[in-house]
Design a protein around this motif. Structure first.
Motif, PDB file in Angstrom:
ATOM      1  N   LEU A  36      10.461   3.684  -7.124  1.00  0.00           N
ATOM      2  CA  LEU A  36      10.198   2.925  -5.899  1.00  0.00           C
ATOM      3  C   LEU A  36      10.187   3.825  -4.668  1.00  0.00           C
ATOM      4  CD1 LEU A  36      12.360  -0.252  -6.629  1.00  0.00           C
ATOM      5  CD2 LEU A  36       9.892   0.057  -6.964  1.00  0.00           C
ATOM      6  N   ARG A  37      10.933   4.922  -4.712  1.00  0.00           N
ATOM      7  CA  ARG A  37      10.884   5.899  -3.616  1.00  0.00           C
ATOM      8  C   ARG A  37       9.620   6.741  -3.705  1.00  0.00           C
ATOM      9  NH1 ARG A  37      16.065   5.964  -5.270  1.00  0.00           N
ATOM     10  NH2 ARG A  37      15.873   7.895  -6.439  1.00  0.00           N
ATOM     11  N   MET A  38       9.191   7.029  -4.923  1.00  0.00           N
ATOM     12  CA  MET A  38       7.984   7.836  -5.121  1.00  0.00           C
ATOM     13  C   MET A  38       6.724   7.071  -4.730  1.00  0.00           C
ATOM     14  SD  MET A  38       8.951   9.441  -8.837  1.00  0.00           S
ATOM     15  CE  MET A  38       7.443  10.363  -9.017  1.00  0.00           C
ATOM     16  N   PHE A  39       6.729   5.766  -4.976  1.00  0.00           N
ATOM     17  CA  PHE A  39       5.563   4.919  -4.712  1.00  0.00           C
ATOM     18  C   PHE A  39       6.009   3.701  -3.901  1.00  0.00           C
ATOM     19  CE2 PHE A  39       4.750   7.160  -8.678  1.00  0.00           C
ATOM     20  CZ  PHE A  39       3.499   7.728  -8.426  1.00  0.00           C
ATOM     21  N   PRO A  40       6.186   3.868  -2.591  1.00  0.00           N
ATOM     22  CA  PRO A  40       6.695   2.772  -1.773  1.00  0.00           C
ATOM     23  C   PRO A  40       5.776   1.551  -1.728  1.00  0.00           C
ATOM     24  CG  PRO A  40       6.246   4.719  -0.422  1.00  0.00           C
ATOM     25  CD  PRO A  40       6.008   5.100  -1.840  1.00  0.00           C
ATOM     26  N   ALA A  41       4.548   1.684  -2.165  1.00  0.00           N
ATOM     27  CA  ALA A  41       3.621   0.541  -2.177  1.00  0.00           C
ATOM     28  C   ALA A  41       3.936  -0.442  -3.310  1.00  0.00           C
ATOM     29  CB  ALA A  41       2.184   1.023  -2.299  1.00  0.00           C
ATOM     30  N   ILE A  42       4.771  -0.039  -4.262  1.00  0.00           N
ATOM     31  CA  ILE A  42       5.144  -0.955  -5.345  1.00  0.00           C
ATOM     32  C   ILE A  42       5.955  -2.095  -4.745  1.00  0.00           C
ATOM     33  CG2 ILE A  42       6.515  -1.265  -7.446  1.00  0.00           C
ATOM     34  CD1 ILE A  42       5.894   1.671  -8.137  1.00  0.00           C
ATOM     35  N   ARG A  43       5.533  -3.303  -5.034  1.00  0.00           N
ATOM     36  CA  ARG A  43       6.230  -4.507  -4.588  1.00  0.00           C
ATOM     37  C   ARG A  43       6.597  -5.312  -5.818  1.00  0.00           C
ATOM     38  NH1 ARG A  43       6.855  -1.983  -0.683  1.00  0.00           N
ATOM     39  NH2 ARG A  43       5.737  -2.148   1.271  1.00  0.00           N
ATOM     40  N   LEU A  44       7.866  -5.271  -6.192  1.00  0.00           N
ATOM     41  CA  LEU A  44       8.290  -5.942  -7.420  1.00  0.00           C
ATOM     42  C   LEU A  44       8.156  -7.455  -7.331  1.00  0.00           C
ATOM     43  CD1 LEU A  44      11.322  -3.753  -8.493  1.00  0.00           C
ATOM     44  CD2 LEU A  44       8.966  -3.709  -9.353  1.00  0.00           C
ATOM     45  N   ASP A  45       8.025  -7.994  -6.126  1.00  0.00           N
ATOM     46  CA  ASP A  45       7.773  -9.428  -6.010  1.00  0.00           C
ATOM     47  C   ASP A  45       6.296  -9.765  -6.228  1.00  0.00           C
ATOM     48  OD1 ASP A  45       7.025  -8.169  -3.624  1.00  0.00           O
ATOM     49  OD2 ASP A  45       7.528  -9.899  -2.391  1.00  0.00           O
ATOM     50  N   GLN A  46       5.449  -8.735  -6.300  1.00  0.00           N
ATOM     51  CA  GLN A  46       4.014  -8.931  -6.509  1.00  0.00           C
ATOM     52  C   GLN A  46       3.503  -8.289  -7.788  1.00  0.00           C
ATOM     53  OE1 GLN A  46       2.122  -7.417  -2.997  1.00  0.00           O
ATOM     54  NE2 GLN A  46       3.149  -8.868  -1.646  1.00  0.00           N
ATOM     55  N   HIS A  47       4.053  -7.120  -8.152  1.00  0.00           N
ATOM     56  CA  HIS A  47       3.619  -6.421  -9.358  1.00  0.00           C
ATOM     57  C   HIS A  47       4.286  -7.040 -10.586  1.00  0.00           C
ATOM     58  CE1 HIS A  47       2.499  -3.390  -6.390  1.00  0.00           C
ATOM     59  NE2 HIS A  47       1.804  -2.774  -7.325  1.00  0.00           N
ATOM     60  N   LYS A  48       3.542  -7.145 -11.653  1.00  0.00           N
ATOM     61  CA  LYS A  48       4.130  -7.574 -12.916  1.00  0.00           C
ATOM     62  C   LYS A  48       4.777  -6.356 -13.570  1.00  0.00           C
ATOM     63  CE  LYS A  48       1.003 -11.406 -13.762  1.00  0.00           C
ATOM     64  NZ  LYS A  48       1.840 -12.370 -13.157  1.00  0.00           N
ATOM     65  N   VAL A  49       5.801  -6.600 -14.371  1.00  0.00           N
ATOM     66  CA  VAL A  49       6.479  -5.540 -15.107  1.00  0.00           C
ATOM     67  C   VAL A  49       6.610  -5.983 -16.553  1.00  0.00           C
ATOM     68  CG1 VAL A  49       7.736  -4.695 -13.088  1.00  0.00           C
ATOM     69  CG2 VAL A  49       8.776  -6.422 -14.536  1.00  0.00           C
ATOM     70  N   GLY A  50       6.853  -5.018 -17.433  1.00  0.00           N
ATOM     71  CA  GLY A  50       7.008  -5.374 -18.827  1.00  0.00           C
ATOM     72  C   GLY A  50       7.595  -4.237 -19.636  1.00  0.00           C
ATOM     73  N   VAL A  51       7.671  -4.474 -20.933  1.00  0.00           N
ATOM     74  CA  VAL A  51       8.173  -3.489 -21.879  1.00  0.00           C
ATOM     75  C   VAL A  51       7.150  -3.372 -22.999  1.00  0.00           C
ATOM     76  CG1 VAL A  51      10.026  -2.913 -23.500  1.00  0.00           C
ATOM     77  CG2 VAL A  51      10.580  -4.038 -21.333  1.00  0.00           C
ATOM     78  N   PHE A  52       6.662  -2.151 -23.210  1.00  0.00           N
ATOM     79  CA  PHE A  52       5.681  -1.890 -24.268  1.00  0.00           C
ATOM     80  C   PHE A  52       4.519  -2.884 -24.245  1.00  0.00           C
ATOM     81  CE2 PHE A  52       9.409   0.191 -26.407  1.00  0.00           C
ATOM     82  CZ  PHE A  52       8.900   1.474 -26.355  1.00  0.00           C
ATOM     83  N   GLY A  53       3.959  -3.140 -23.057  1.00  0.00           N
ATOM     84  CA  GLY A  53       2.774  -3.969 -22.936  1.00  0.00           C
ATOM     85  C   GLY A  53       3.015  -5.466 -22.898  1.00  0.00           C
ATOM     86  N   LYS A  54       4.252  -5.903 -22.944  1.00  0.00           N
ATOM     87  CA  LYS A  54       4.568  -7.326 -22.892  1.00  0.00           C
ATOM     88  C   LYS A  54       5.220  -7.639 -21.552  1.00  0.00           C
ATOM     89  CE  LYS A  54       7.137 -11.006 -25.104  1.00  0.00           C
ATOM     90  NZ  LYS A  54       8.199 -11.351 -26.018  1.00  0.00           N
ATOM     91  N   ILE A  55       4.608  -8.512 -20.763  1.00  0.00           N
ATOM     92  CA  ILE A  55       5.156  -8.865 -19.458  1.00  0.00           C
ATOM     93  C   ILE A  55       6.497  -9.570 -19.634  1.00  0.00           C
ATOM     94  CG2 ILE A  55       4.800 -10.295 -17.399  1.00  0.00           C
ATOM     95  CD1 ILE A  55       1.792  -9.728 -17.740  1.00  0.00           C
ATOM     96  N   CYS A  56       7.474  -9.124 -18.828  1.00  0.00           N
ATOM     97  CA  CYS A  56       8.839  -9.653 -18.917  1.00  0.00           C
ATOM     98  C   CYS A  56       9.403  -9.834 -17.508  1.00  0.00           C
ATOM     99  CB  CYS A  56       9.750  -8.670 -19.654  1.00  0.00           C
ATOM    100  SG  CYS A  56       9.236  -8.227 -21.311  1.00  0.00           S
ATOM    101  N   PRO A  57      10.373 -10.731 -17.348  1.00  0.00           N
ATOM    102  CA  PRO A  57      11.043 -10.848 -16.046  1.00  0.00           C
ATOM    103  C   PRO A  57      11.930  -9.634 -15.770  1.00  0.00           C
ATOM    104  CG  PRO A  57      11.819 -12.560 -17.578  1.00  0.00           C
ATOM    105  CD  PRO A  57      10.793 -11.741 -18.298  1.00  0.00           C
ATOM    106  N   LEU A  58      12.204  -9.406 -14.500  1.00  0.00           N
ATOM    107  CA  LEU A  58      13.014  -8.253 -14.099  1.00  0.00           C
ATOM    108  C   LEU A  58      14.426  -8.274 -14.660  1.00  0.00           C
ATOM    109  CD1 LEU A  58      11.871  -7.938 -10.390  1.00  0.00           C
ATOM    110  CD2 LEU A  58      11.532  -6.221 -12.187  1.00  0.00           C
TER     111      LEU A  58
END
Length: 89
Positions: A36-58
């Motif tokens: 998040l420091r390296m890429f300040p444009a990342i917005r976890l309230d807008q970007h989806k996240v996941g594990v091994f290609g499966k979208i998951c909640p934070l």
């Protein structure tokens, strides 16, 4: 426990190994990685996240060896219709 956090832009990709406590979540691994420091444009309230290609909640708990992925929004740009090839001038 070892996991990794990955993020990719069209011109730059990072794969960050991270040591986290047992029962760590996606969010805690992302925060620990420094991405998040390296890429300040990342917005976890807008970007989806996941594990091994499966979208998951934070708040998803991780297991050893998991790859946490931060997904960029998919955007589509219409082709430029101003190509002069079909003009009859």
């Amino acid at each position: 426990m070892k996991v990794s956090v990955v993020y990719a832009k069209p011109d730059e990709q990072v794969w960050l190994p991270v040591n986290v406590e047992p029962h760590a979540t996606l969010l805690s691994a992302i925060e620990a990685s420094g991405v998040l420091r390296m890429f300040p444009a990342i917005r976890l309230d807008q970007h989806k996240v996941g594990v091994f290609g499966k979208i998951c909640p934070l708040d998803t708990e991780l297991t050893a060896g998991d790859r946490v992925e931060i997904y960029r929004p998919i955007t589509w740009v219409a082709p430029d219709d101003d190509d002069d090839e079909d003009d009859d001038d």
